[in-house]
Scaffold this motif. Sequence first.
Motif, mmCIF file in Angstrom:
data_model
loop_
_atom_site.group_PDB
_atom_site.id
_atom_site.type_symbol
_atom_site.label_atom_id
_atom_site.label_comp_id
_atom_site.label_asym_id
_atom_site.label_seq_id
_atom_site.Cartn_x
_atom_site.Cartn_y
_atom_site.Cartn_z
ATOM 1 N N ASN A 110 -7.318 2.345 -0.820
ATOM 2 C CA ASN A 110 -6.164 2.592 -1.630
ATOM 3 C C ASN A 110 -5.491 1.425 -1.711
ATOM 4 O O ASN A 110 -5.068 0.662 -0.569
ATOM 5 C CB ASN A 110 -5.532 3.608 -1.367
ATOM 6 C CG ASN A 110 -4.138 3.844 -2.156
ATOM 7 O OD1 ASN A 110 -3.265 3.010 -1.930
ATOM 8 N ND2 ASN A 110 -4.245 4.766 -2.955
ATOM 9 N N HIS A 111 -4.923 0.727 -2.944
ATOM 10 C CA HIS A 111 -3.814 -0.519 -2.947
ATOM 11 C C HIS A 111 -2.617 -0.293 -2.154
ATOM 12 O O HIS A 111 -2.144 -1.485 -1.533
ATOM 13 C CB HIS A 111 -3.888 -0.956 -4.551
ATOM 14 C CG HIS A 111 -2.849 -0.272 -5.276
ATOM 15 N ND1 HIS A 111 -1.503 -0.381 -5.173
ATOM 16 C CD2 HIS A 111 -3.207 0.836 -5.888
ATOM 17 C CE1 HIS A 111 -1.044 0.673 -6.046
ATOM 18 N NE2 HIS A 111 -1.932 1.204 -6.384
ATOM 19 N N HIS A 112 -2.139 0.841 -2.110
ATOM 20 C CA HIS A 112 -1.015 0.897 -1.096
ATOM 21 C C HIS A 112 -1.093 0.692 0.105
ATOM 22 O O HIS A 112 -0.298 -0.014 0.766
ATOM 23 C CB HIS A 112 -0.465 2.588 -1.494
ATOM 24 C CG HIS A 112 0.254 2.596 -2.629
ATOM 25 N ND1 HIS A 112 1.336 2.001 -3.144
ATOM 26 C CD2 HIS A 112 0.010 3.599 -3.699
ATOM 27 C CE1 HIS A 112 1.667 2.371 -4.436
ATOM 28 N NE2 HIS A 112 0.873 3.507 -4.760
ATOM 29 N N THR A 113 -2.239 1.226 0.931
ATOM 30 C CA THR A 113 -2.616 0.873 2.178
ATOM 31 C C THR A 113 -2.748 -0.310 2.382
ATOM 32 O O THR A 113 -2.234 -0.973 3.320
ATOM 33 C CB THR A 113 -3.925 1.732 2.475
ATOM 34 O OG1 THR A 113 -3.729 3.179 2.003
ATOM 35 C CG2 THR A 113 -4.294 1.662 3.834
ATOM 36 N N LEU A 114 -3.511 -1.205 1.474
ATOM 37 C CA LEU A 114 -3.909 -2.548 1.812
ATOM 38 C C LEU A 114 -2.240 -3.537 1.780
ATOM 39 O O LEU A 114 -2.131 -4.169 2.748
ATOM 40 C CB LEU A 114 -4.618 -3.077 0.587
ATOM 41 C CG LEU A 114 -6.038 -2.775 0.577
ATOM 42 C CD1 LEU A 114 -6.740 -3.246 -0.498
ATOM 43 C CD2 LEU A 114 -6.678 -3.631 1.640
ATOM 44 N N SER A 115 -1.488 -2.974 0.739
ATOM 45 C CA SER A 115 -0.308 -3.706 0.677
ATOM 46 C C SER A 115 0.605 -3.350 1.782
ATOM 47 O O SER A 115 1.231 -4.545 2.383
ATOM 48 C CB SER A 115 0.478 -3.292 -0.642
ATOM 49 O OG SER A 115 1.315 -4.258 -0.728
ATOM 50 N N ASP A 116 0.756 -2.248 2.275
ATOM 51 C CA ASP A 116 1.700 -2.054 3.239
ATOM 52 C C ASP A 116 0.968 -2.547 4.631
ATOM 53 O O ASP A 116 1.649 -3.194 5.503
ATOM 54 C CB ASP A 116 1.478 -0.385 3.675
ATOM 55 C CG ASP A 116 2.335 0.221 2.702
ATOM 56 O OD1 ASP A 116 2.926 -0.476 1.852
ATOM 57 O OD2 ASP A 116 2.271 1.365 2.664
ATOM 58 N N PHE A 117 -0.400 -2.803 4.647
ATOM 59 C CA PHE A 117 -0.818 -3.418 6.042
ATOM 60 C C PHE A 117 -0.797 -4.947 5.951
ATOM 61 O O PHE A 117 -0.197 -5.297 6.956
ATOM 62 C CB PHE A 117 -2.302 -3.214 5.905
ATOM 63 C CG PHE A 117 -3.338 -3.607 7.164
ATOM 64 C CD1 PHE A 117 -3.255 -3.251 8.256
ATOM 65 C CD2 PHE A 117 -3.815 -4.907 7.023
ATOM 66 C CE1 PHE A 117 -3.687 -3.603 9.512
ATOM 67 C CE2 PHE A 117 -4.274 -5.533 8.036
ATOM 68 C CZ PHE A 117 -4.584 -4.694 9.333
ATOM 69 N N ARG A 118 -0.757 -5.428 4.832
ATOM 70 C CA ARG A 118 -0.458 -6.881 4.788
ATOM 71 C C ARG A 118 0.842 -7.202 5.320
ATOM 72 O O ARG A 118 1.096 -8.260 6.041
ATOM 73 C CB ARG A 118 -0.814 -7.378 3.358
ATOM 74 C CG ARG A 118 -0.306 -9.066 3.241
ATOM 75 C CD ARG A 118 -0.559 -9.512 1.782
ATOM 76 N NE ARG A 118 -0.203 -8.628 0.971
ATOM 77 C CZ ARG A 118 -0.116 -9.414 -0.471
ATOM 78 N NH1 ARG A 118 -0.883 -10.449 -0.605
ATOM 79 N NH2 ARG A 118 0.231 -8.813 -1.487
ATOM 80 N N ALA A 119 2.024 -6.689 4.891
ATOM 81 C CA ALA A 119 3.471 -6.842 5.204
ATOM 82 C C ALA A 119 4.080 -6.054 6.262
ATOM 83 O O ALA A 119 5.170 -6.422 6.701
ATOM 84 C CB ALA A 119 4.197 -6.681 3.861
ATOM 85 N N GLY A 120 3.221 -5.239 6.822
ATOM 86 C CA GLY A 120 3.835 -4.062 7.705
ATOM 87 C C GLY A 120 3.611 -4.644 9.279
ATOM 88 O O GLY A 120 4.159 -3.818 10.252
ATOM 89 N N HIS A 121 2.864 -5.569 9.612
ATOM 90 C CA HIS A 121 2.778 -5.802 10.853
ATOM 91 C C HIS A 121 2.571 -7.311 11.501
ATOM 92 O O HIS A 121 1.573 -7.874 11.789
ATOM 93 C CB HIS A 121 1.281 -5.349 11.351
ATOM 94 C CG HIS A 121 0.881 -4.000 10.966
ATOM 95 N ND1 HIS A 121 1.272 -2.892 11.900
ATOM 96 C CD2 HIS A 121 0.466 -3.322 9.707
ATOM 97 C CE1 HIS A 121 0.914 -1.889 11.209
ATOM 98 N NE2 HIS A 121 0.460 -1.886 10.037
#
Length: 499
Positions: A110-121
């Motif tokens: 899912n694109h939300h998961t990808l997007s959150d992962f890119r900027a969340g860590h």
Amino acid sequence: MPAADSPVPRFVLINRSQLLLRPVDVERLIDEEHPARSLWDLVGSLDLSPYHDATAAVKGGAGRPAIDPQLLVALWLYAYSKGISSAREISRQSEYEPGFSWLCGLEPVNHHTLSDFRAGHKAALDDLFAQVLGLLSAEGLITLERVTQDGTKIRANAGSNTFRSGETLAAHMKLAQEQVQLMEEQAQEEEQVSARQAAAQKRARQEREQKLRRAQQEVERLQKEKKRDRDEYVARASTTDPEAHLMRPSEGGAVPAYNVQITTDTANGLVVGVAVTTDAIDYRQLEPALDRMFATHGRYPAEVLADGDYTNHASVQAAAARGVDFYGSWKPKWEPGEYDAHGRGPAFQTRAFVYEAERDCYSCPAGQLLKLHAIQKQPNGVRLRIYRAAEAACQVCSHRSSCGPKKAKPGWSRSVSRAEEPAVITAFKEKMATVAAQSTYRVRSQIAEFPHAWIKQRCGLRQFRGRGQWKVACEATWACLSYNLSRWFALRRCTAATV
Ligand code: SF4
């Protein structure tokens, strides 16, 4: 026209109304040499425990299992290597592009998961970047013998027309708060919105208020910082991305942007340091870049090359204090014109006064002596020695109108100053005047600008997708990590071809 008895050609019919079920061997979607496999293997060899520690789903716990960080890291690195910086695009291409399909095993993320992962860590990503640098260093591809430092402006995810002054922001804030109150009252009266809609509306209102508040804080900070230089300065901040500043990228114009600072090792053109700043100019960026190098690699580079935007007293002294040999381009702040700020012609400007080293004094065009009057220590370490003529001599001098200011105060006498630079600055200038230093400096541009062009053209990072310095710093790090891996694989292919 064909004759009536001539043969009619027959063609194969195209049947688009049929349904087919085909077996797919996922493993054979890509060949053995496909870059997605190399990326998967490489990511698998890295320590991803910082990502694992942040995973909420655990064995025996409730809820769905989380997506494996190895897959998310590999997907983002593969995407950047193909010039894709959009989470939606990765999700879309995972349906049909062989590399993405193989990586995610035909189950798009899912694109939300990808997007959150890119900027969340951010911390985990920095660790990943450092691990890759460690591997490159172990292979001897990074030497830190000589590095270049340069910045590139990348557009923020905000429009130029979103910048507002403090006064306008306060009015917007008041309006937003009134609207919030009105909507809450209406919702209570009408009871038309579902709990989910109400939560979404509340979240949107909170985000809007937060951005306006952050923009107000940024305006106050800028106003305080720049007021000292310009009394009439009116600070403005973007209501979309309050941390973005108006900058001038190489493409021209003034646009909301961030300044991406990249340090490149000249041995193989690999990026050894990356950071994002909201400072539009590079003037103060060399010292933090050197300290980042030390934090990541445990040592400073032997030499650093940076252009005239970085070359100043503070940078030269910071490099010298850290034992780094700095090569830069010292630009004079201004070229002396025919008339100086007081309207004096060339015959009475400071350069017309002759310094006598033995007596430590100047003699003026009228032959009078200017003796040492005071020594001022400036913040950049320069000692300004001020020499002044005797008041009696200047009062009766026939050149007084040409030598003095237009409106000289009573008791005025002419003074000139001599800057005494710290020894490291003098040594730096002498070094940069040599042919050898100029030849070393000349390699800077081709090495420093290559990663900039790569992350913009090949990784698709012409504009950031996230908002805020934290998120854009993550995007810049992903792009540089992807660049390093692409370069590493290319170097390996070169080595294999020559063996
Ligand atoms: S005004 Fe003073 S400093 Fe200037 S030329 Fe005359 S004596 Fe010399």
